[in-house]
Structures are given as C-alpha cells and as structure tokens.
Design a protein around this motif. Structure first.
Motif, short mmCIF file in Angstrom:
data_model
loop_
_atom_site.label_atom_id
_atom_site.label_comp_id
_atom_site.label_asym_id
_atom_site.label_seq_id
_atom_site.Cartn_x
_atom_site.Cartn_y
_atom_site.Cartn_z
N LEU A 1 -1.88 1.54 10.70
CA LEU A 1 -1.31 0.47 9.88
C LEU A 1 -1.06 -0.78 10.72
N GLY A 2 -0.56 -0.58 11.94
CA GLY A 2 -0.31 -1.72 12.82
C GLY A 2 -1.58 -2.47 13.17
N LEU A 3 -2.67 -1.74 13.40
CA LEU A 3 -3.95 -2.39 13.72
C LEU A 3 -4.47 -3.22 12.55
N LEU A 4 -4.13 -2.83 11.34
CA LEU A 4 -4.60 -3.53 10.14
C LEU A 4 -3.58 -4.53 9.62
N GLU A 5 -2.57 -4.86 10.45
CA GLU A 5 -1.54 -5.84 10.10
C GLU A 5 -0.76 -5.42 8.86
N ALA B 1 -8.25 19.76 4.76
CA ALA B 1 -7.83 18.36 4.84
C ALA B 1 -7.42 18.00 6.27
N HIS B 2 -7.35 16.70 6.55
CA HIS B 2 -7.07 16.23 7.91
C HIS B 2 -5.62 16.41 8.32
N PHE B 3 -4.67 16.32 7.35
CA PHE B 3 -3.25 16.42 7.69
C PHE B 3 -2.91 15.41 8.82
N ILE B 4 -2.99 14.13 8.50
CA ILE B 4 -2.83 13.06 9.49
C ILE B 4 -1.37 12.90 9.88
N ARG B 5 -1.11 12.86 11.16
CA ARG B 5 0.26 12.70 11.67
C ARG B 5 0.83 11.35 11.28
N HIS B 6 2.13 11.32 11.05
CA HIS B 6 2.81 10.08 10.70
C HIS B 6 2.66 9.04 11.80
N GLY B 7 2.78 9.47 13.05
CA GLY B 7 2.64 8.54 14.17
C GLY B 7 1.27 7.92 14.24
N ARG B 8 0.23 8.71 14.01
CA ARG B 8 -1.13 8.18 14.02
C ARG B 8 -1.32 7.19 12.88
N LEU B 9 -0.80 7.52 11.71
CA LEU B 9 -0.90 6.62 10.56
C LEU B 9 -0.20 5.30 10.84
N MET C 1 0.85 -1.18 0.00
CA MET C 1 0.00 0.00 0.00
C MET C 1 0.89 1.24 0.00
N VAL C 2 0.57 2.19 -0.88
CA VAL C 2 1.31 3.44 -0.98
C VAL C 2 0.35 4.57 -0.61
N ILE C 3 0.70 5.33 0.42
CA ILE C 3 -0.17 6.39 0.93
C ILE C 3 0.50 7.74 0.70
N LEU C 4 -0.19 8.63 0.02
CA LEU C 4 0.29 9.99 -0.21
C LEU C 4 -0.68 10.96 0.47
N GLY C 5 -0.13 11.87 1.27
CA GLY C 5 -0.99 12.82 1.96
C GLY C 5 -0.22 14.04 2.41
N PHE C 6 -0.94 14.99 2.99
CA PHE C 6 -0.32 16.19 3.52
C PHE C 6 0.36 15.89 4.85
N ASN C 7 1.51 16.49 5.04
CA ASN C 7 2.32 16.24 6.24
C ASN C 7 2.15 17.40 7.22
N PRO C 8 1.57 17.15 8.41
CA PRO C 8 1.42 18.24 9.38
C PRO C 8 2.75 18.73 9.95
N ALA C 9 3.79 17.88 9.90
CA ALA C 9 5.11 18.27 10.40
C ALA C 9 5.91 18.93 9.30
#
Length: 264
Positions: free
Chosen positions: A171-175, A159-167, A132-140
């Motif tokens: 990902l870990g929850l979805l294996e 846009a949500h600007f999702i933090r890398h740590g949250r992402l 999976m390749v995810i492209l998004g806005f970086n809040p940092a």
C-alpha cells in the motif's frame, strides 16, 4: 521487496472450487462475518461509483454502501449476477483511471496469480482521496495455523494468505495510506459444526490476542497523491463599506419641492 509467491494460482481453474467452498457451511460463516465487518466500514465511505473486484461473480458484498452506482467485476459469467456486472481479469481492469470513489477487493488478492498487480490495478482506477477496502484471509489466525497442516491444493488453503505487514508495504508503494483495520471469525476452521462448538475455548483464546487475529482481515486505505491540497473551511469575506454619493438636486426638482410645500 519480495513480491513472489511459492504457489502460482490460476483463477479460471479455481473459480468453480472457490464458489463451491463459499456455498459450504464454513464458507457461509466466513461470508456472514465479512458482511458484518463491511457494515462497520462501508456506510462511512461516500461517493458516486463503487467497484467490487472479486473471485465469485455471484456474490456482491456492497449492500451496506450508500454509493449509488455499484459495479461487480468477476472472473466468469454466472447465473444470478448483478445487473451491473463486468466479466474481466482482475489484473487488467477495463475501467478508466481515477474514476472510482470506493474499490472493494473481496479475496481478489488471495486467489491472484500476481496479487501486487491486482492491487496496482485497483489503485489505478481509484480516484485521489478515494478509499480501498481489502478483505482477505489472515495468516495470523487459527486458520493461518491450520493452513500449514492442510493440503494447499484445496480451496481455501491454496489461497496466498497475505501477511498484514506485507500488505502495508504494498500500500505504501502505491501511495495508499492505511486508515482502519478490522478482523473477525475466531473459531477454528473445522468443517463439522459440532467440532467448532466444542472448540469454544480456542475461539476465546484467539479473541484475547493483542493483534488482529481473526480469520478474516479487513483493511481500509485512502489514496493520497503528493501535492494534493486538502479542502479547507471556506474563508469569510469581509465587506468593505464605500461612501455613497448623494445626487445633487436639480432646478426642476427644486421647483417641485417648492410647490409641494405651498400646497400643504
């Protein structure tokens, strides 16, 4: 784990504004940088089927991929769409489970009403061992700082600007295991080209930051399923030599041999 967002987004209402912003000079520079990031990643990901989940149905981002069958899924029917395109909701994909070798999310999480549901659907259709390749806005980034100073009802600041740590947690929850991270576009998000050129010192400062600090964040993850045995190098079979039993000569064969000797 907190998966809620303060601002609910309606992709159907935002789609015209999103496409208009991508067509702007600033949006075009973002797309160009994202294409360059994808050119570093997509050629290394192989398979038969690729699915792009996006927010702009006109904009395929998979040109650098060697995967032969590529499908673009977008929220609306637009002129100039790819021949192999699907119009559907990003949170309810009309795609068979475990059928895609590569799934590309292009700002699909940024403009989703429920980003985690979109990510869950993308993980569902991805086959075990797929990427999976995810492209998004970086809040940092400088863009993340500017977002706090802008009106968040406007694209792209809505846009949500999702933090890398949250992402990473999602990902870990979805294996899904993160295997690579890239970022790009270090200039501040000024609409004026002259102002962007004058702020070169800010771009140089952001590039020297220790973490990924570009406005565009790219994350590559692999779908790992428990109990899946990795492929090993084929073992070499040892050949066992068996004794060969030679046939005993018959009476007819013995007489034929005697005649042959007499004729010499």
């Amino acid at each position: 784990m907190d998966m809620t967002f303060h601002q609910a987004l309606n992709i159907n209402q935002l789609t015209p504004a999103i496409m208009q912003w991508f067509d702007s000079p600033l949006g075009g520079e973002l797309i160009e940088v994202e294409q360059q990031l994808l050119e570093q990643v997509l050629p290394t990901l192989f398979g038969y089927h690729l699915l792009q989940i996006g927010v702009d149905s006109r904009r395929p981002m998979f040109a650098a991929s060697p995967v032969p069958h590529r499908i673009l899924l977008g929220p609306s029917l637009e002129l100039g769409m790819e021949k192999r395109s699907i119009v559907a909701s990003n949170s309810e994909l009309p795609v068979q489970s475990d059928s895609m070798d590569v799934v590309l999310l292009h700002h699909a999480l940024d403009f989703a009403e429920n980003p985690h549901q979109v990510l869950r659907e993308a993980a569902r259709v991805l086959r075990p061992g797929g990427h999976m390749v995810i492209l998004g806005f970086n809040p940092a980034s400088l863009w993340g700082i500017a977002r706090y100073l802008r009106r968040r009802k406007q694209v792209p600041w809505s846009a949500h600007f999702i933090r890398h740590g949250r992402l990473q947690d999602w990902l870990g929850l979805l294996e899904l295991t993160e295997v690579r991270t890239l970022s790009g576009l270090y200039m501040p998000p000024f609409e004026s080209l002259r102002r962007r050129q004058r702020s070169a010192w800010l771009r140089a400062l952001a590039q020297r930051a220790p973490a990924h600090s570009g406005a565009a964040l790219l994350v590559v993850a692999r779908k790992d399923v428990p109990g899946m045995t990795p492929l090993r190098t084929p073992w070499r079979r040892k050949l066992i030599s068996l004794p060969v039993i030679e046939p005993k000569p018959t009476a007819r064969g013995h007489m034929r041999e005697q005649r042959r000797k007499l004729c010499k």
